[in-house]
Scaffold this motif. Sequence first.
Motif, PDB file in Angstrom:
ATOM      1  N   GLY A  87       0.774  -1.227   0.000  1.00  0.00           N
ATOM      2  CA  GLY A  87       0.000   0.000   0.000  1.00  0.00           C
ATOM      3  C   GLY A  87       0.804   1.275   0.000  1.00  0.00           C
ATOM      4  N   ALA A  89       3.174   4.437  -1.141  1.00  0.00           N
ATOM      5  CA  ALA A  89       3.119   5.303  -2.310  1.00  0.00           C
ATOM      6  C   ALA A  89       4.528   5.674  -2.754  1.00  0.00           C
ATOM      7  CB  ALA A  89       2.325   6.574  -1.997  1.00  0.00           C
ATOM      8  N   ARG A 104      -2.524   3.550  -9.760  1.00  0.00           N
ATOM      9  CA  ARG A 104      -2.023   2.343  -9.107  1.00  0.00           C
ATOM     10  C   ARG A 104      -2.710   1.117  -9.702  1.00  0.00           C
ATOM     11  NH1 ARG A 104       0.496   2.029  -4.100  1.00  0.00           N
ATOM     12  NH2 ARG A 104       0.581  -0.046  -3.162  1.00  0.00           N
ATOM     13  N   HIS A 105      -1.924   0.122 -10.081  1.00  0.00           N
ATOM     14  CA  HIS A 105      -2.478  -1.067 -10.735  1.00  0.00           C
ATOM     15  C   HIS A 105      -1.528  -2.231 -10.514  1.00  0.00           C
ATOM     16  CE1 HIS A 105       0.476  -0.468 -14.021  1.00  0.00           C
ATOM     17  NE2 HIS A 105       0.238   0.826 -13.811  1.00  0.00           N
ATOM     18  N   GLU A 132       2.863   1.748  -9.541  1.00  0.00           N
ATOM     19  CA  GLU A 132       2.319   3.092  -9.662  1.00  0.00           C
ATOM     20  C   GLU A 132       2.913   3.752 -10.902  1.00  0.00           C
ATOM     21  OE1 GLU A 132       0.915   4.481  -5.251  1.00  0.00           O
ATOM     22  OE2 GLU A 132       2.810   5.284  -6.014  1.00  0.00           O
ATOM     23  N   ARG A 161      -4.370  10.628  -6.953  1.00  0.00           N
ATOM     24  CA  ARG A 161      -4.035   9.206  -7.061  1.00  0.00           C
ATOM     25  C   ARG A 161      -5.320   8.390  -7.203  1.00  0.00           C
ATOM     26  NH1 ARG A 161       1.065   7.544  -5.127  1.00  0.00           N
ATOM     27  NH2 ARG A 161       2.401   9.316  -4.540  1.00  0.00           N
ATOM     28  N   ASP A 163      -6.538   4.207  -7.333  1.00  0.00           N
ATOM     29  CA  ASP A 163      -6.143   2.823  -7.093  1.00  0.00           C
ATOM     30  C   ASP A 163      -7.137   1.892  -7.784  1.00  0.00           C
ATOM     31  OD1 ASP A 163      -5.276   0.410  -6.172  1.00  0.00           O
ATOM     32  OD2 ASP A 163      -5.491   0.858  -4.047  1.00  0.00           O
ATOM     33  N   THR A 165      -6.333  -1.599  -7.971  1.00  0.00           N
ATOM     34  CA  THR A 165      -5.857  -2.953  -7.685  1.00  0.00           C
ATOM     35  C   THR A 165      -6.945  -3.865  -7.134  1.00  0.00           C
ATOM     36  OG1 THR A 165      -5.107  -2.259  -5.483  1.00  0.00           O
ATOM     37  CG2 THR A 165      -3.498  -2.178  -7.273  1.00  0.00           C
ATOM     38  N   GLN A 229      -6.121   9.037  -1.853  1.00  0.00           N
ATOM     39  CA  GLN A 229      -6.241   8.460  -3.183  1.00  0.00           C
ATOM     40  C   GLN A 229      -7.675   7.958  -3.349  1.00  0.00           C
ATOM     41  OE1 GLN A 229      -3.652   5.096  -3.731  1.00  0.00           O
ATOM     42  NE2 GLN A 229      -4.736   3.802  -2.278  1.00  0.00           N
ATOM     43  N   ALA A 231     -10.666   5.344  -5.231  1.00  0.00           N
ATOM     44  CA  ALA A 231     -10.980   4.071  -5.869  1.00  0.00           C
ATOM     45  C   ALA A 231     -12.482   4.068  -6.117  1.00  0.00           C
ATOM     46  CB  ALA A 231     -10.571   2.894  -4.995  1.00  0.00           C
ATOM     47  N   ARG A 282       1.642   5.631   3.446  1.00  0.00           N
ATOM     48  CA  ARG A 282       0.515   5.007   2.740  1.00  0.00           C
ATOM     49  C   ARG A 282      -0.637   5.995   2.650  1.00  0.00           C
ATOM     50  NH1 ARG A 282      -0.378   0.539   6.896  1.00  0.00           N
ATOM     51  NH2 ARG A 282      -2.250   0.162   5.677  1.00  0.00           N
ATOM     52  N   THR A 285      -7.492   5.903   1.440  1.00  0.00           N
ATOM     53  CA  THR A 285      -8.255   5.593   0.241  1.00  0.00           C
ATOM     54  C   THR A 285      -9.723   5.965   0.430  1.00  0.00           C
ATOM     55  OG1 THR A 285      -6.791   3.749  -0.288  1.00  0.00           O
ATOM     56  CG2 THR A 285      -8.912   3.799  -1.407  1.00  0.00           C
TER      57      THR A 285
END
Length: 290
Positions: A87, A89, A104-105, A132, A161, A163, A165, A229, A231, A282, A285
């Motif tokens: 997690g 950055a 992020r992937h 990233e 950012r 994410d 993932t 970030q 998501a 980190r 999120t």
Amino acid sequence: MRSHPRPHDGRGHPRPRRPAALRTGAAALVAALLATGCEAAATQGVQEQAEPFTTVRFTLGPQGGIEVHGASRDTVTPAGSYTVSAGRAHPFARPAGRLLVVLRHWPETGSERASRGRAPRLLEPPEQSAVETGFVVDTTGWALADLDGHPLQWLRDDTIRVDTTNGAVGDLTRLTLSRPHGGRSGQPQPPPGDRDCEKPSQTVLPAVEPGAPVTAVLTALRERCLDVQYAALPGPGRPGTVQRVHVPLTGHPVATAFLPPLDGTTTPGRTPGDKVHTDPSRPTTLVLTR
């Protein structure tokens, strides 16, 4: 006998006079050519000026495959891809006056990992490493960011950012940056907490209600100087509203406070109003409902 002058030396005849109308026409032609040339040069100078920023869209899945679209895609400069774990950055450098987009992937070889479905925590186990990928964008001013068609925040001299993932195979995430239209000036002031903010070692967990607007929750997080970030995941509630917030804690690579708590449970030291030790390496999120 009188000799005739040579027919082509012009000495036997007086030099013909050009009519005034012909002289006037020639002068007008020269003036027109000069004017046309100046106008063409001016037009070329205007065309050489950079077009104003309008729209850039980043599209990616859980394994990356990032594509950049939009009329202003020429303003995007790659900033590199870096492996990150647990997690954390990557500390990208952001030039002054530019926006930094961090996506992020999983690496492209991680298709098997992503096909396992969505984990409930949005954080990869410590032994797994994500990637990233960064981009620097010159928006020449304020730009509105939206995720999957839902507005997030106004940005200028900032970092955003996203994410992906926790997405399933086939999911596509779309981050769009756009300038205001219709003559609006956009965001007049920086959002709270954006300036002169130090990452805290401790913070009080805010109360987060499912379905809350992004602006209210983002303000509460930025007032605590937390890096955020985004998501987006399917779930209950109205699309574009907040589904959950994950605040990283110290003491373990994946220790996180879930707001609101998962399944209505309460965990001592991890509920709204508790003072917790946060992990500054980190990002927090903010999960939107897709």
